[in-house]
Each structure stands twice: as structure tokens, then as C-alpha cells.
Design an enzyme around this catalytic site. Structure first.
Site, PDB file in Angstrom:
ATOM      1  N   ARG A   1      52.314  24.051  66.056  1.00  0.00           N
ATOM      2  CA  ARG A   1      52.211  24.479  67.440  1.00  0.00           C
ATOM      3  C   ARG A   1      51.368  25.734  67.639  1.00  0.00           C
ATOM      4  O   ARG A   1      50.485  25.771  68.489  1.00  0.00           O
ATOM      5  CB  ARG A   1      53.605  24.823  68.027  1.00  0.00           C
ATOM      6  CG  ARG A   1      54.345  23.682  68.595  1.00  0.00           C
ATOM      7  CD  ARG A   1      55.828  23.903  68.342  1.00  0.00           C
ATOM      8  NE  ARG A   1      56.041  23.872  66.916  1.00  0.00           N
ATOM      9  CZ  ARG A   1      56.241  22.745  66.248  1.00  0.00           C
ATOM     10  NH1 ARG A   1      56.328  21.630  66.878  1.00  0.00           N
ATOM     11  NH2 ARG A   1      56.358  22.747  64.938  1.00  0.00           N
ATOM     12  N   THR A   2      51.674  26.774  66.876  1.00  0.00           N
ATOM     13  CA  THR A   2      51.065  28.075  67.193  1.00  0.00           C
ATOM     14  C   THR A   2      49.557  28.027  66.952  1.00  0.00           C
ATOM     15  O   THR A   2      48.766  28.414  67.821  1.00  0.00           O
ATOM     16  CB  THR A   2      51.735  29.187  66.364  1.00  0.00           C
ATOM     17  OG1 THR A   2      53.138  29.043  66.485  1.00  0.00           O
ATOM     18  CG2 THR A   2      51.316  30.553  66.842  1.00  0.00           C
TER      19      THR A   2
ATOM     20  N   LYS B   1      41.942  34.910  46.047  1.00  0.00           N
ATOM     21  CA  LYS B   1      41.293  35.628  44.929  1.00  0.00           C
ATOM     22  C   LYS B   1      41.756  37.079  44.904  1.00  0.00           C
ATOM     23  O   LYS B   1      41.237  37.883  44.138  1.00  0.00           O
ATOM     24  CB  LYS B   1      39.777  35.597  45.112  1.00  0.00           C
ATOM     25  CG  LYS B   1      39.171  34.213  45.155  1.00  0.00           C
ATOM     26  CD  LYS B   1      37.654  34.340  45.386  1.00  0.00           C
ATOM     27  CE  LYS B   1      37.111  33.137  46.111  1.00  0.00           C
ATOM     28  NZ  LYS B   1      35.766  33.408  46.660  1.00  0.00           N
TER      29      LYS B   1
ATOM     30  N   ARG C   1      48.886  34.538  61.308  1.00  0.00           N
ATOM     31  CA  ARG C   1      50.255  34.292  60.816  1.00  0.00           C
ATOM     32  C   ARG C   1      50.263  34.605  59.328  1.00  0.00           C
ATOM     33  O   ARG C   1      49.331  34.239  58.595  1.00  0.00           O
ATOM     34  CB  ARG C   1      50.670  32.841  61.037  1.00  0.00           C
ATOM     35  CG  ARG C   1      51.988  32.516  60.334  1.00  0.00           C
ATOM     36  CD  ARG C   1      52.551  31.194  60.739  1.00  0.00           C
ATOM     37  NE  ARG C   1      53.027  31.224  62.119  1.00  0.00           N
ATOM     38  CZ  ARG C   1      53.711  30.233  62.692  1.00  0.00           C
ATOM     39  NH1 ARG C   1      53.998  29.144  62.013  1.00  0.00           N
ATOM     40  NH2 ARG C   1      54.111  30.339  63.936  1.00  0.00           N
TER      41      ARG C   1
ATOM     42  N   HIS D   1      57.573  37.157  66.437  1.00  0.00           N
ATOM     43  CA  HIS D   1      56.700  36.047  66.848  1.00  0.00           C
ATOM     44  C   HIS D   1      56.470  36.211  68.350  1.00  0.00           C
ATOM     45  O   HIS D   1      56.983  35.450  69.166  1.00  0.00           O
ATOM     46  CB  HIS D   1      57.394  34.719  66.518  1.00  0.00           C
ATOM     47  CG  HIS D   1      56.523  33.513  66.558  1.00  0.00           C
ATOM     48  ND1 HIS D   1      55.252  33.510  67.110  1.00  0.00           N
ATOM     49  CD2 HIS D   1      56.735  32.234  66.128  1.00  0.00           C
ATOM     50  CE1 HIS D   1      54.737  32.295  66.999  1.00  0.00           C
ATOM     51  NE2 HIS D   1      55.618  31.509  66.406  1.00  0.00           N
TER      52      HIS D   1
HETATM   53  N1   CP Z   1      57.244  27.521  67.037  1.00  0.00           N
HETATM   54  C1   CP Z   1      56.349  27.660  66.057  1.00  0.00           C
HETATM   55  O1   CP Z   1      55.963  28.770  65.675  1.00  0.00           O
HETATM   56  O2   CP Z   1      55.877  26.472  65.527  1.00  0.00           O
HETATM   57  P1   CP Z   1      54.832  26.358  64.357  1.00  0.00           P
HETATM   58  O3   CP Z   1      55.455  26.937  63.111  1.00  0.00           O
HETATM   59  O4   CP Z   1      54.546  24.876  64.225  1.00  0.00           O
HETATM   60  O5   CP Z   1      53.599  27.124  64.735  1.00  0.00           O
END
Ligand code: CP
Length: 304
Positions: free
Chosen positions: A51-52, A80, A101, A129
Site C-alpha cells: 500500500r504505502t 554493499k 521505509r 508511520h
Molecule cells: N499499511 C501499510 O503500511 O501497508 P504496507 O506495509 O503494504 O505498505
């Protein structure tokens, strides 16, 4: 130049402005389709995501911009031994904004201190998040028509669930919000969130292990996955993973206008039999995430 690493990097007024912008994008998408022509978003995802990452990329394309993507740490020079700081300096030469991320808490913060372009935290370890929280806030607003006067139940892995930590930080700043914290004893909310956010701001909250006993009180029920990737011990994960499984029977005492949310991915936490219940909002949450990420990118690039 502004980055968003923590939801507290945005004031309540700015979050309200992002909600307003997202609602306008939903109503008038063509007004935004060329806003970021010639601009590039780099998505650096050193941990799995559906999703993100894809919603950030869809957001940038729908704003007329382009995307550079690292979706696998092993395919980048991080494998590396290149540091997060150097990676951020390098990407600043190619892109206008970064969404990162990382499994290590604080990595997007380090990137933001070394990049010469805005950095958005797209999830760091069990920490924060913020853009999931923006998706959650737009969902609550669209479903309830308000961001105040709500009892919000948070259920499942409150210890490692970074979306829960960010959501509490955000919603605690709106008036008359009560939290009901539902988890196994092993997965309670970290004490720093309880003391620094709830206690410090005199926010009303209740702690329980029993979801059904509090169901009737809730305006919003936010289910979460037990975060397998943060456990040190497989045995503990297997014992706790199915602690809460929401089924239609468990909703018997629920309010008629309850909003059922989940940041997804779900494993077993919500029965698919609930997907067609009008109170289920978790797939709407996914779409709302794209609109709020569009609004945030516009804001950080000075186009909102
Ligand atoms: N909700 C969420 O962060 O989903 P993903 O891990 O798929 O990005």
C-alpha cells in the site's frame, strides 16, 4: 525545506489543511493532474510494502510527476554497506522528494538530516508511520464527519504496531477523544506512549484484554496485525497471533455507525465475512491514503 518524520511534525491546523486539500483532490482531480509536472519522487523501501509504496507512486503520477523507486534493499548499494546518510545525499541529486521505509527506527530522520530535499517517513521499524495516520484521519473524517468527540478502540499489537503509536499521537490533539486499548498483556502500548502522550495530556483511556466487553462503547474500532517481523521468538508470535479475530458475532453489541478500520495487511484479524458490512472502512482507508499522500507531497513541495 520541510520533512515529515513524525505525525507531530504537522500541527493540527496543518493536518486539517491536508484533509481539506485531499477532499478537494477527490472532488476536482483534473485540477491537480499537472501540478507536479517535471518533479520526481524517490521511493526508498528497505522493508516490504504494498500500500504505502504503491500509493505514494500512484499519488505522484496522479499529480503529473514521475517516480524513481528502490523496492528491495538487496538491489541497492545499501547492501554493499552504504549508509543512510550517504544514500540520502545521493538521492538528493536525482529527485525532488523522498519517501523512505526502513526497518531501523530513526533511519528516515537520519536521511532527513542529510538530504537537501524533503523526506517523508513511510514507516520506521516499530516506531512511526505518519502517512498511514493521515490516511486514518481522512477515513475517520469521511466516515464520522468529525475528528472530535470519539471513542476509539485500538485492538491487537499495540506494542509493535507503529500505526497505533502515530494515530494516538495525532488524535490525542483533537478534543474529547477517548481511547480503549485492547491487547494481550504481552502486547500493551509502550509505556513511553502512555506517559508522554496519554497521561501528560490528561487523555481518558481504558485498558482491557476483552474486546467484546467494550464493543458497545466504540465509535471507531482500529484492528491491527500482530507484527511477526518484530518478534524475537517464533513461539511467542504463534501463541499471540490470533488473539483477536473480529467476526460478525463479535459485532452484535457494536454501534450501528461503528467504523471498522485496519491499516492492512490483515492476516486473520478481521473475518472476510465482515468485508461487506457497511461499517467496514479498511479498503476505503487504502484509497484515502493515496489522496492524503498527494496532499502531503504538494505541501512539502510548496504547491498546496
Ligand atoms: N499499511 C501499510 O503500511 O501497508 P504496507 O506495509 O503494504 O505498505
Amino acid at each position: 525545506m520541510r520533512s515529515v518524520i513524525d505525525i507531530l511534525d504537522l500541527t493540527v491546523e496543518e493536518i486539517d489543511e491536508l484533509v481539506k486539500c485531499a477532499l478537494d483532490i477527490i472532488s476536482n482531480p483534473s485540477n491537480y493532474s499537472e501540478k507536479l509536472k517535471g518533479k520526481k519522487l524517490a521511493t526508498l523501501f528497505f522493508e516490504p510494502s504494498t500500500r504505502t509504496r504503491l500509493s505514494f507512486e500512484a499519488a505522484m503520477y496522479e499529480l503529473g510527476g514521475n517516480v524513481l523507486s528502490v523496492s528491495d534493499q538487496k538491489a541497492s548499494s545499501a547492501s554493499k554497506g552504504e549508509s543512510v546518510a550517504d544514500t540520502a545525499k545521493v538521492i538528493s541529486c536525482y529527485a525532488d522528494i523522498i519517501a523512505m521505509r526502513h526497518p531501523k527506527e530513526g533511519a528516515p530522520y537520519v536521511a532527513s538530516k542529510n538530504a537537501s530535499i524533503p523526506v517523508i517517513n513511510a514507516g520506521d521499524g516499530g516506531h512511526n508511520h505518519p502517512t498511514q495516520t493521515l490516511a486514518d484521519i481522512l477515513t475517520i473524517y469521511r466516515e464520522k464527519g468529525r475528528l472530535t468527540d470519539l471513542t476509539i478502540g485500538l485492538c491487537g499489537d499495540l506494542k509493535f504496531g507503529r500505526t497505533v503509536h502515530s494515530l494516538i499521537n495525532a488524535m490525542a490533539r483533537y478534543s474529547n477523544i477517548k481511547f480503549v486499548l485492547i491487547s494481550p498483556k504481552e502486547l500493551v502500548l509502550p509505556s513511553y506512549v502512555v506517559s508522554d502522550v496519554l497521561d501528560k495530556n490528561n487523555i481518558e483511556y481504558k485498558v482491557t484484554t476483552d474486546l467484546e466487553s467494550v464493543m458497545g462503547e466504540l465509535d471507531v474500532l482500529y484492528m491491527t496485525r500482530v507484527q511477526q517481523e518484530r518478534f524475537f521468538n517464533e513461539e511467542d508470535y504463534l501463541r499471540l497471533k490470533d488473539s483477536y479475530i473480529l467476526t460478525p458475532e463479535k459485532l452484535l453489541d457494536a454501534k450501528i455507525d461503528l467504523t471498522i478500520m485496519h491499516p492492512l495487511p490483515r492476516v486473520n484479524e478481521i473475518s472476510v465475512a465482515i468485508d461487506d458490512d457497511p461499517r467496514a472502512a479498511y479498503f476505503k482507508q487504502v484509497l484515502n491514503g493515496k489522496y492524503m499522500r498527494m496532499a502531503l507531497i504538494l505541501k512539502l513541495l510548496g504547491e498546496m
